[in-house]
Write a protein that holds these residues in place. Structure first.
Motif: not given
Length: 182
Positions: A112-113, A134-139
């Motif tokens: 997501e951007s 990166r999954v945990r951070s929402g990236e």
């Protein structure tokens, strides 16, 4: 990606035709090429079909269409009819399209951007823990499955069973009959 209709005796047939009448070799090559072109056109039509998601075209598919061709060779080692789809004209970042688009479905990560989704592949240097972070951070929003459009082997197989082998045998028979008839 390529498929060959191998005929180990193409070279021998060519030599016999050339010894008898070189025009026969030219005629055989032309007939085989015409038969192969019918398959390349079927592949290109399949590539032009929209996916189930409704995607109808794009620079990747345009490059695959442009990279689809047929060659006829009577070489000692490379004799045969070759139908090839090349990925050499694919845009940067789309190199995997040649392989994955030929599958029934494939998965890829979606990042997501802002409001816009951007697909990006992981580098081989990225560890599993980095991906998880990166999954945990929402990236990394999710992995999605997208429909492919098997355009190569399935189309060739269909065309072969329909008429190509019969046509090629006919072209070879015609050339051989011309030798025997003179």
């Amino acid at each position: 990606m390529g498929i060959s209709l191998d005929a180990s005796d193409f070279y021998r047939v060519k030599a016999e035709l050339d010894a008898f009448d070189p025009a026969l070799t030219r005629s055989l090559r032309k007939n085989l090429k015409l038969r192969g072109l019918s398959i390349t056109e079927a592949i290109k039509e399949k590539l032009r079909e929209p996916t189930p998601e409704g995607n109808a075209s794009g620079p990747g598919r345009d490059a695959l269409i442009a990279g689809t061709h047929v060659t006829v060779s009577f070489g000692v080692r490379s004799g045969g009819v070759k139908i090839v789809t090349s990925g050499s004209g694919l845009p940067a970042g789309h190199a995997a399209l040649l392989k994955v688009y030929n599958l029934a479905s494939f998965r890829h990560p979606v990042f997501e951007s802002g409001r816009q989704s951007v697909t990006r592949t992981f580098t081989s240097k990225e560890s599993k823990s980095q991906k998880k972070q990166r999954v945990r951070s929402g990236e990394l929003a999710a992995w999605v499955t997208e429909s492919g459009n098997p355009f190569f082997d399935k189309v060739i197989e269909k065309e072969l069973t329909r008429h190509l082998l019969h046509d090629m045998e006919g072209a070879l028979d015609e050339a051989i009959a011309a030798i025997g008839g003179r």
